[in-house]
Scaffold this motif. Structure first.
Motif, PDB file in Angstrom:
ATOM      1  N   GLU A  55       0.831  -1.216   0.000  1.00  0.00           N
ATOM      2  CA  GLU A  55       0.000   0.000   0.000  1.00  0.00           C
ATOM      3  C   GLU A  55       0.863   1.263   0.000  1.00  0.00           C
ATOM      4  N   TRP A  60      -1.805   3.833  -2.111  1.00  0.00           N
ATOM      5  CA  TRP A  60      -3.217   3.710  -1.767  1.00  0.00           C
ATOM      6  C   TRP A  60      -3.500   2.324  -1.193  1.00  0.00           C
ATOM      7  N   ARG A  67     -10.631   3.049  -2.953  1.00  0.00           N
ATOM      8  CA  ARG A  67      -9.212   3.285  -2.723  1.00  0.00           C
ATOM      9  C   ARG A  67      -8.996   4.567  -1.923  1.00  0.00           C
ATOM     10  N   TYR A  68      -8.113   4.455  -0.932  1.00  0.00           N
ATOM     11  CA  TYR A  68      -7.769   5.595  -0.078  1.00  0.00           C
ATOM     12  C   TYR A  68      -6.270   5.855  -0.145  1.00  0.00           C
ATOM     13  N   ALA A  69      -5.897   7.119  -0.222  1.00  0.00           N
ATOM     14  CA  ALA A  69      -4.477   7.463  -0.188  1.00  0.00           C
ATOM     15  C   ALA A  69      -3.868   7.005   1.133  1.00  0.00           C
ATOM     16  N   ASN A 137      -8.092  12.391   2.109  1.00  0.00           N
ATOM     17  CA  ASN A 137      -9.165  11.411   1.908  1.00  0.00           C
ATOM     18  C   ASN A 137     -10.530  11.947   2.326  1.00  0.00           C
TER      19      ASN A 137
END
Length: 263
Positions: A55, A60, A67-69, A137
């Motif tokens: 990740e 991400w 999807r999240y940074a 986010n």
């Protein structure tokens, strides 16, 4: 060992296997998708082969279908924690005030906010890197604060929080060194180490939670299976009504502590 320039998917898979990556095929596909050139791909593969979490290499993490940074040095949201979000969504009123403590990347709060109708979202973390990541986010969905647990939250939230997510660290200090290197080396210790029995931070959160929860509001935390009985006692001692929810599929144990309703 340096990784030579990568030109094919099979070569990437081989390099990842040699580095000990269990899901080399899946990871290779993601790295090829992320790279804009063979040179960039070689850099990504070299970083992954050196032990960085996938990740952090990609930038991400996938959580709850999105999807999240996730920047370097930020706690990676675990798939098992999707169970906590699902339980929170089932408990929340349509127009909920939500607080995400120890928010890390902010994935939990955003996932819950997107699952509900209208949410007043507040998130906070003690780690500056996590706060920067969470702000990206969360965006316009809510506010993100830097500070220790409840300290940075607006006083106006006291007694108004419907759902209090607290993905607190719960690994006993003596067990931190037993964690995989991806977590032990590359994630912040403050996001992993829960003290002697792993529940020190949970105790602090539970002790203050009744001041912040609305009548009938709930605190949701994770724990390990072996900690569940002690965690129940922690919530009860704080004046919350505890219950335990378990997902065998995700190997997740969630404790819910509900504040008394006004009668």
């Amino acid at each position: 060992m340096p990784v030579h320039p990568i030109s094919s998917l099979s070569t990437t898979v081989l390099a990842l296997r040699r580095a000990g990556c269990v899901f080399a095929e899946d990871e290779a596909l993601l790295l090829h998708e992320a790279a804009a050139s063979p040179d960039e791909l070689s850099v990504l593969v070299e970083r992954r082969a050196a032990g960085l979490p996938l990740e952090h290499v990609l930038g991400w993490a996938e959580f709850h279908g999105r999807r999240y940074a996730v920047d370097a040095g930020v706690f990676v949201p675990r798939r098992r924690t999707e169970f906590l979000v699902a339980q929170a969504a089932a408990l929340a009123p349509r127009r909920a005030v939500v607080v995400d403590l120890c928010c890390g990347s902010g994935a939990l709060g955003v996932a819950l906010a997107t699952a509900l109708d209208r949410v007043d979202l507040h998130a906070c973390d003690v780690e500056p890197a996590a706060v920067r990541c969470a702000r990206r986010n969360v965006g316009g969905l809510g506010q993100v604060y830097e500070g220790d647990l409840f300290d940075p939250l607006p006083a106006a939230l006291r007694g108004r929080v419907d759902v209090l997510l607290a993905n607190v660290p719960y690994v006993p200090t003596a067990d931190v060194e037993l964690l995989p290197a991806e977590a032990r080396v590359h994630e912040p210790r403050v996001a992993l180490d829960g003290g002697g029995d792993g529940l020190d931070v949970m105790r602090r959160v539970a002790a203050e939670a009744p001041e912040w929860l609305a009548p009938g509001g709930s605190l949701l935390v994770e724990a390990s299976e072996r900690q569940r009985d002690t965690a129940v006692d922690v919530l009860a001692a704080a004046g919350l009504s505890p219950r335990v929810l378990v997902s065998e599929e995700l190997y997740a144990t969630v404790l819910v502590g509900t504040a008394r309703r006004i009668t």
